[in-house]
Design an enzyme around this catalytic site. Structure first.
Site, mmCIF file in Angstrom:
data_model
loop_
_atom_site.group_PDB
_atom_site.id
_atom_site.type_symbol
_atom_site.label_atom_id
_atom_site.label_comp_id
_atom_site.label_asym_id
_atom_site.label_seq_id
_atom_site.Cartn_x
_atom_site.Cartn_y
_atom_site.Cartn_z
ATOM 1 C CB SER A 721 -0.786 -0.046 1.185
ATOM 2 O OG SER A 721 -0.195 -0.181 2.365
ATOM 3 C CE LYS A 764 -3.525 1.303 4.830
ATOM 4 N NZ LYS A 764 -3.282 0.826 3.519
#
Length: 833
Positions: A721, A764
């Site tokens: 990611s 996140k």
């Protein structure tokens, strides 16, 4: 092998002195009918060599004066026998050294043998010949004449010295005394053996006779045969007889003890049977009979399946037929206790009130919407479909402290079922699940059956904690044993090694918990419905602390009479600076620590503060343990802000890129995993392939080194990611365009610049909100995951969905250019010019 105890003694007595063993043909071929004394005198006068056929024998030794049967089957031995019968009827018998040798050579035979007179011969159906021979005297083989078609040798007769002193007489008596005791103790020697030995006056003959009747090995018997002196032969025999007598006495002592124990047991059994019959006549029962009658009454009252009842009744009949002292009584009694105490048909009714279930789940847990909805759906379907609906098998997966086990308790309370829990973490023995067979000492059923006994109902809520931490070794694989337990197609007839009867687990509501799915075998994971328990965001932790943790700790520490209050800023500070986790266990520990210090002050009569503020936290908890991540103070070239997701929650991850003069190397530091290293390689390839389009000019990639570093190098990092963040930092460093400091990004990059989806969107975005970011770049395909993010969290945060790196760079990079190209090296000579 021939043994003297197998010989008919009466027949030998009649045969030894019969004429069959007397004939000796003279040199003219006529029968010699002289008395034995004259014949012996002639042999004494003529000590010339004897020439005769030789027959090798295995595992036996023939002594002088002894009658022995010989079983002859080898071709050369049969030829030697025919030659002896055709001649004077005398053969030399010698023992071969190796009994496994089929055709022994002369070197494979002992040098000392026996002269034997052939008597009666008898052909057997199997082709062998049975010969009865009598040993005459010892001979020493001195020469081999030929070996085919049979062995023929010359042998010198061995004359024994005559001994008649007192010592020899004493030796004879000692040997006879030992032999008498051996005959009395040995079951293989008849009493006639001692009578035959007692009537022998010659010391050498006595030694040979006793040695032929004892079961010595071949080497020992041959050593006695080779001993010429009768006194020394008796001395050696007395030592052997003494050893044999010690063994026989010890064996007899052991047999006597065993016989006494058997007699005692039989006597006890006889007396107990008499007592039982007398008690039956008087209408009285002993304790064992009372227990059996109690077991029989319980068995009649217990509702059992037909197969289980049949097995229990069979075991009860076995128990009734056994004496109380039998070792299997305790084993059978324990087995019947397990059968009677297990729930076979007992069932608790399910509470189908959806409103009540929803109220219980909401009052005991904050959030966890998916798990609550799944339980309410199960109750609704069960209410409509009834017993046709199978109990689900759920797997709660999430970080520690997120409420997986406590959710199981709440579900059991909402359904009105009994709750039982087993921790299977660290189990390595398959028998822990299936149990041990009753043949083992101390055998017990497995943990599944043991827990069902505690549940006291056939439909409890059964929680298997830490299923991802099962082990495996040489004792089996417990995960493989759980395949039957957690399969609705099989667990209606679960087989436990101890019970040996099927047990129905189909009505059990199984819930398993795990921290990760990677260590669970695919076959086992396929049998479970996975429900993820994500880490709590900061707002959720605030609500949990306010509604659950603080009231519980105040009550546990006896502070109900004191109005203790925690402000929101105080709780946020505890969450951000004193705990770093996805769950709330450490948060509760910190609150408990504050309550303990308050309780101590109250107990000492001191004034305790009623409101806990941010400034007072260091007094209660000490200095902060964690520092919250914040954005950079200014826009910088070669530094991008990535957003990471761990089991402890989300966090921002600054990525630094530096350009240096070098040889085209890519340096990666910060303890990066293989997947993250590959993302960096892909980002560099994308940047080099599109250098001109991004304004990267006058850069020779073969003469520079690119160093990518992610701070906090002690913490391992991995995952794809961070791909777009690494690419952004690289392009920024190569082009000289600064990166916006308030922009965070996450997404996987491909070689063509496409942005692929990632996981942990909720965590996140929480990390970006906590760090003070203004814009978050997410992959376009993660737009659907935004529904899990609370609206409060998205307020004041701009979320941009991107599908290509061009869109990322448009949002992340500024238009101004700052020169970051490495300076070229200039030699001193050129500078001087």
């Amino acid at each position: 092998m021939w043994r003297m105890q197998n010989v008919d003694w009466d027949w030998i007595d009649d045969t030894i002195f019969s004429e069959e063993f007397r004939p000796h043909k003279g040199r003219e071929g006529k029968a010699d009918t002289r008395p034995a004394a004259e014949e012996e005198a002639e042999y004494m006068e003529e000590p010339e060599l004897i020439e005769a056929p030789l027959i090798p024998v295995r595992d036996t030794v023939i002594y002088p004066h002894m009658v022995a049967p010989l079983f002859i089957g080898r071709e050369r031995s049969l030829r030697a026998l025919e030659a002896a019968v055709a001649g004077d009827g005398i053969v030399i018998v010698a023992t071969q050294r190796d009994p496994d040798e089929e055709e022994p050579s002369p070197e494979g035979l002992y040098d000392i043998g026996t002269e034997v007179i052939i008597g009666r011969t008898l052909r057997m159906p199997d082709g062998t010949t049975n010969v009865l021979g009598q040993g005459q005297r010892r001979v020493h083989i001195v020469e081999v004449i030929h070996t085919t078609p049979y062995i023929r040798v010359r042998a010198a007769p061995i004359e024994e010295p005559e001994v008649s002193d007192v010592a020899t007489e004493a030796l004879m008596r000692a040997v006879l005394a030992l032999f008498e005791k051996i005959v009395q103790l040995s079951p293989s020697l008849p009493e006639d053996a001692y009578v035959a030995a007692m009537n022998v006056d010659d010391p050498g003959w006595l030694a040979d006779l006793i040695a032929s009747m004892m079961e010595f090995d071949v080497e020992t018997r041959q050593a006695i045969l080779e001993e010429i002196n009768p006194a020394e032969r008796l001395q050696r025999l007395s030592i052997l007889l003494a050893k044999e007598l010690d063994v026989l006495e010890l064996e007899n002592e052991i047999q006597s003890q065993v016989q006494q124990e058997m007699d005692r047991s039989q006597r006890e059994y006889f007396l107990r049977e008499q007592m039982r019959i007398i008690q039956n006549e008087l209408g009285e029962l002993d304790s064992q009979q009372q227990e059996i009658e109690e077991l029989r009454a319980k068995l009649e009252e217990k509702q059992l399946p037909e197969e289980v009842r049949s097995r229990a009744e069979k075991e009860l009949e076995r128990l009734a037929a056994m004496p109380a002292a039998a070792p299997e009584v305790g084993i059978i009694r324990t087995y019947l206790d397990w059968i009677l105490e297990l729930p076979w048909t007992e069932e608790t009714p399910d509470n189908m009130d959806l409103e009540n279930a929803e109220r219980i789940l909401e009052s005991e847990h904050y959030g966890l919407t998916r798990a609550k909805e799944r339980i309410l759906e199960h109750i609704a379907v069960r209410k409509l479909a009834g017993s046709k609906m199978r109990s689900p098998i759920l797997c709660f997966v999430g970080p520690p402290g997120t409420g997986k086990t406590s959710m199981g308790r709440s579900i059991a309370k909402a359904l009105g079922r009994n709750f039982v829990r087993v921790s299977v973490g660290g189990i390595r023995d398959e028998a822990e699940i299936r149990g041990h067979r009753r043949t083992y000492i101390g055998a017990l059923p497995g943990r599944i059956i043991q827990t069902m006994r505690r549940a006291k109902s056939i439909n409890p809520l059964f929680m298997l904690d830490e299923i991802d931490k099962l082990g495996t070794d040489f004792r089996g694989d417990p995960a493989a044993a759980l395949l039957e337990v957690l399969d609705p197609e099989q667990n209606y007839a679960f087989s436990d090694h101890y019970l040996e009867v099927p047990y129905d687990l189909s009505k059990v509501f199984f819930i398993t918990t795990a921290n990760t799915l990677y260590t669970i075998p695919p076959a086992l994971q396929d049998r479970m419905e996975v429900i993820e328990f994500p880490g709590y965001v900061e707002e959720e932790k605030l609500e949990i602390a306010r509604h659950f943790l603080i009231p519980r700790q105040i009550d546990l520490h006896g502070l109900n009479g004191h109005s203790v209050q925690f402000s929101d800023s105080t709780l946020r500070t505890i969450i951000r600076e004193y705990t770093y986790e996805a769950g709330v266990r450490n948060l509760e520990r910190e609150i408990a620590q504050i309550c303990r210090k308050l309780a101590r002050r109250v107990a000492q009569g001191k004034t305790a503060p009623h409101r806990i503020t941010v400034k007072s936290l260091p007094q209660f908890l000490g200095p902060p343990e964690f520092t919250s991540s914040k954005v950079e103070e200014e826009d910088q070239v070669g530094m991008a802000t990535g957003i990471a997701w761990t089991e402890a929650g989300g966090d921002i991850m600054p990525i630094e890129v530096l350009i240096m003069v070098g040889k085209g190397n890519l340096l990666l530091t910060g303890q990066l995993g293989e997947v993250m290293q590959e993302s960096a390689q892909a980002a560099l390839s994308f940047a080099r392939a599109n250098a001109e389009r991004f304004g990267i000019k006058d850069v020779d990639f073969d003469k520079i080194d690119i160093h990518v570093h992610i701070p906090e190098g002690a913490i391992p990092k991995d995952g794809p990611s961070a791909g777009i963040a690494i690419a952004t930092a690289m392009i920024s460093a190569l082009s000289g365009r600064p990166v916006r400091r308030d922009v965070g990004m996450t997404g996987e990059i491909t070689l063509r610049g496409r942005v692929l989806p990632i996981g942990g969107v909720k965590e996140k975005i929480l990390a970006a909100h906590r760090a003070g970011l203004k814009t978050v770049l997410l992959p376009k395909k993660n737009e659907k995951d935004l529904i899990e993010v609370p609206r409060k969290l998205r307020k004041g945060l701009r979320v941009v969905f991107v599908s290509h790196m061009d869109e990322v760079l448009k949002e992340a990079l500024l238009d101004q250019h700052i020169s970051t190209a490495p300076k070229k090296r200039v030699s001193r000579r050129r500078k001087a010019a």
